[in-house]
Design an enzyme around this catalytic site. Structure first.
Site, PDB file in Angstrom:
ATOM      1  N   GLY A  22       0.813  -1.215   0.000  1.00 33.03           N
ATOM      2  CA  GLY A  22       0.000   0.000   0.000  1.00 33.03           C
ATOM      3  C   GLY A  22       0.844   1.262   0.000  1.00 33.03           C
ATOM      4  CD  GLU A  26       3.797   8.862 -11.214  1.00 31.36           C
ATOM      5  OE1 GLU A  26       4.742   8.835 -12.038  1.00 31.36           O
ATOM      6  OE2 GLU A  26       3.271   9.909 -10.805  1.00 31.36           O
ATOM      7  N   GLY A  27       5.608   3.802  -8.826  1.00 33.26           N
ATOM      8  CA  GLY A  27       6.367   2.544  -8.917  1.00 33.26           C
ATOM      9  C   GLY A  27       5.405   1.367  -8.922  1.00 33.26           C
ATOM     10  CG  HIS A  28       3.249   0.532  -5.428  1.00 33.64           C
ATOM     11  ND1 HIS A  28       3.403   1.645  -4.635  1.00 33.64           N
ATOM     12  CD2 HIS A  28       3.862  -0.479  -4.769  1.00 33.64           C
ATOM     13  CE1 HIS A  28       4.069   1.320  -3.535  1.00 33.64           C
ATOM     14  NE2 HIS A  28       4.365   0.038  -3.585  1.00 33.64           N
ATOM     15  CD  GLN A  52       7.418  -7.424   4.097  1.00 38.17           C
ATOM     16  OE1 GLN A  52       6.687  -8.264   3.594  1.00 38.17           O
ATOM     17  NE2 GLN A  52       8.001  -6.472   3.369  1.00 38.17           N
ATOM     18  N   GLY A 138       9.151  -5.135  -8.470  1.00 38.50           N
ATOM     19  CA  GLY A 138      10.040  -4.059  -8.908  1.00 38.50           C
ATOM     20  C   GLY A 138      11.495  -4.419  -8.653  1.00 38.50           C
ATOM     21  CE  LYS A 140      13.279   1.846  -3.484  1.00 33.86           C
ATOM     22  NZ  LYS A 140      12.419   1.213  -2.511  1.00 33.86           N
ATOM     23  CB  VAL A 167       8.999   4.203 -11.161  1.00 35.10           C
ATOM     24  CG1 VAL A 167       8.395   5.564 -11.479  1.00 35.10           C
ATOM     25  CG2 VAL A 167       8.435   3.125 -12.075  1.00 35.10           C
ATOM     26  CB  SER A 176      10.598   4.469  -1.410  1.00 32.78           C
ATOM     27  OG  SER A 176      10.376   3.881  -0.141  1.00 32.78           O
TER      28      SER A 176
HETATM   29  P1  AMP Z   1       6.162  -2.290  -1.422  1.00 35.78           P
HETATM   30  O1  AMP Z   1       4.761  -1.772  -1.391  1.00 35.78           O
HETATM   31  O2  AMP Z   1       7.199  -1.301  -1.065  1.00 35.78           O
HETATM   32  O3  AMP Z   1       6.307  -3.615  -0.707  1.00 35.78           O
HETATM   33  O4  AMP Z   1       6.470  -2.627  -2.948  1.00 35.78           O
HETATM   34  C1  AMP Z   1       5.611  -3.428  -3.702  1.00 35.78           C
HETATM   35  C2  AMP Z   1       6.245  -3.704  -5.035  1.00 35.78           C
HETATM   36  O5  AMP Z   1       6.456  -2.470  -5.721  1.00 35.78           O
HETATM   37  C3  AMP Z   1       7.612  -4.394  -4.928  1.00 35.78           C
HETATM   38  O6  AMP Z   1       7.726  -5.368  -5.944  1.00 35.78           O
HETATM   39  C4  AMP Z   1       8.560  -3.259  -5.132  1.00 35.78           C
HETATM   40  O7  AMP Z   1       9.809  -3.667  -5.660  1.00 35.78           O
HETATM   41  C5  AMP Z   1       7.806  -2.412  -6.139  1.00 35.78           C
HETATM   42  N1  AMP Z   1       8.298  -1.030  -6.115  1.00 35.78           N
HETATM   43  C6  AMP Z   1       8.398  -0.211  -5.039  1.00 35.78           C
HETATM   44  N2  AMP Z   1       8.945   0.969  -5.401  1.00 35.78           N
HETATM   45  C7  AMP Z   1       9.232   0.880  -6.726  1.00 35.78           C
HETATM   46  C8  AMP Z   1       9.833   1.757  -7.682  1.00 35.78           C
HETATM   47  N3  AMP Z   1      10.254   2.975  -7.346  1.00 35.78           N
HETATM   48  N4  AMP Z   1       9.953   1.318  -8.953  1.00 35.78           N
HETATM   49  C9  AMP Z   1       9.549   0.078  -9.303  1.00 35.78           C
HETATM   50  N5  AMP Z   1       8.975  -0.795  -8.452  1.00 35.78           N
HETATM   51  C10 AMP Z   1       8.828  -0.405  -7.179  1.00 35.78           C
END
Ligand code: AMP
Length: 284
Positions: A22, A26-28, A52, A138, A140, A167, A176
């Site tokens: 959540g 824009e990465g998501h 985690q 991602g 990342k 992204v 992030s």
């Molecule tokens: P998170 O919500 O931080 O656990 O991330 C969920 C998914 O989004 C994971 O696969 C991350 O690697 C991906 N993600 C988070 N930030 C980015 C980003 N800046 N660019 C690409 N993917 C991302």
């Protein structure tokens, strides 16, 4: 969720899963866009996974706004939002975990003991519930996606992992959810991660291949930023995440840096243009 997913499979749908915690950005949504292209049913999960987070980490204060996330996902074209409660995923007496040995103890795993055990366990559970044909992650979180790919292979899972590019903001900072913790001054300082990786890329372009020399360059840039405290800054194999002596095979420059109290990670992917070639390709 299981019933819906089974029904969709029976109808011949191609199911894509985008797992997230959540606080979407824009990465998501880039992961969702990729899934939308390749799948006929896109399921996104929003679950802040308690397993985690370490005891002193930010589980309690992690940003949560399910309503806003639901809207973002709907606009991005997600068919189903799966947002379970912690008690649904971890009922009383829960005691089965997945541990991908070795690689889980390095870098992120060393700084965050138990982190990857929590990640692998929840991802396996999500895969069992949703049974996706494709799951989108991602780059990342490069070590995370490597560990999940290893789990998929070792446990003969039927889901294919799709790795998507990082992204970034216009100034290079990787998007992030934790960027929301940064003050204005810290937000400025946070660009140092990207700058350090750009410097390594430039050194590699000049022909430098010695990992120690590259690591020194990384640390020199990071060391010049007073608000930055380096957790790790290394050149590692993209396969094992063990340190390399010389960059020849696919590798990463990986960083974890505290900006004030906020811990940020980033990486540069380094790959030979073709197998055995001395010419390298870089992905930030
Ligand atoms: P998170 O919500 O931080 O656990 O991330 C969920 C998914 O989004 C994971 O696969 C991350 O690697 C991906 N993600 C988070 N930030 C980015 C980003 N800046 N660019 C690409 N993917 C991302």
């Amino acid at each position: 969720m299981k019933e819906f997913a089974r029904g969709a499979r029976a109808e011949g749908r191609v199911i894509g899963l985008v797992p997230t915690m959540g606080a979407l950005h824009e990465g998501h949504t880039a992961l969702v866009a990729r899934a939308r292209k390749e799948c006929s049913r896109v399921i996104a999960s929003v679950f802040v996974n308690p397993k985690q987070f370490g005891p002193k980490e930010d589980y309690k204060k992690y940003p949560r706004d399910l309503e806003k996330d639901a809207k973002t996902l709907e606009e991005a074209g997600v068919d189903v939002l799966f947002a379970p409660e912690a008690a649904d995923i971890y009922p009383d007496g829960f005691r089965t975990y997945v541990n991908v040995e070795g690689i889980s103890e390095r870098l992120e795993g060393r700084s965050r003991p138990g982190h990857f055990r929590g990640v692998a366990t929840v991802v396996l559970k999500l895969f069992e519930i949703v049974q996706p044909h494709f799951a989108y992650f991602g780059r990342k979180d490069a070590q995370q996606v490597r560990i999940i790919s290893e789990m998929v292979r070792d446990l003969n899972l039927d889901s294919e992992i799709v790795v998507c590019p990082v992204v970034r903001e216009a100034d290079g900072l990787a998007l992030s959810s934790r960027n929301a913790y940064l003050s204005a001054g810290e937000r400025n300082a946070a660009t140092v991660l990207h700058q350090a990786l750009v410097t390594v890329r430039d050194e590699l372009s000049r022909g430098v291949r010695d990992a120690m020399q590259l690591q020194t360059a990384l640390r020199r840039i990071l060391g010049a930023e007073p608000l930055a405290q380096v957790d790790y800054a290394e050149i590692v194999s993209a396969d094992t995440f063990e340190p390399v002596v010389r960059v020849a095979r696919p590798s990463y420059a990986v960083l974890a840096v505290f900006i004030g109290k906020t811990r940020l990670i980033d990486n540069l992917l380094i790959e030979p243009v073709s197998a055995g070639s001395e010419d390298l390709l870089f992905q930030l």
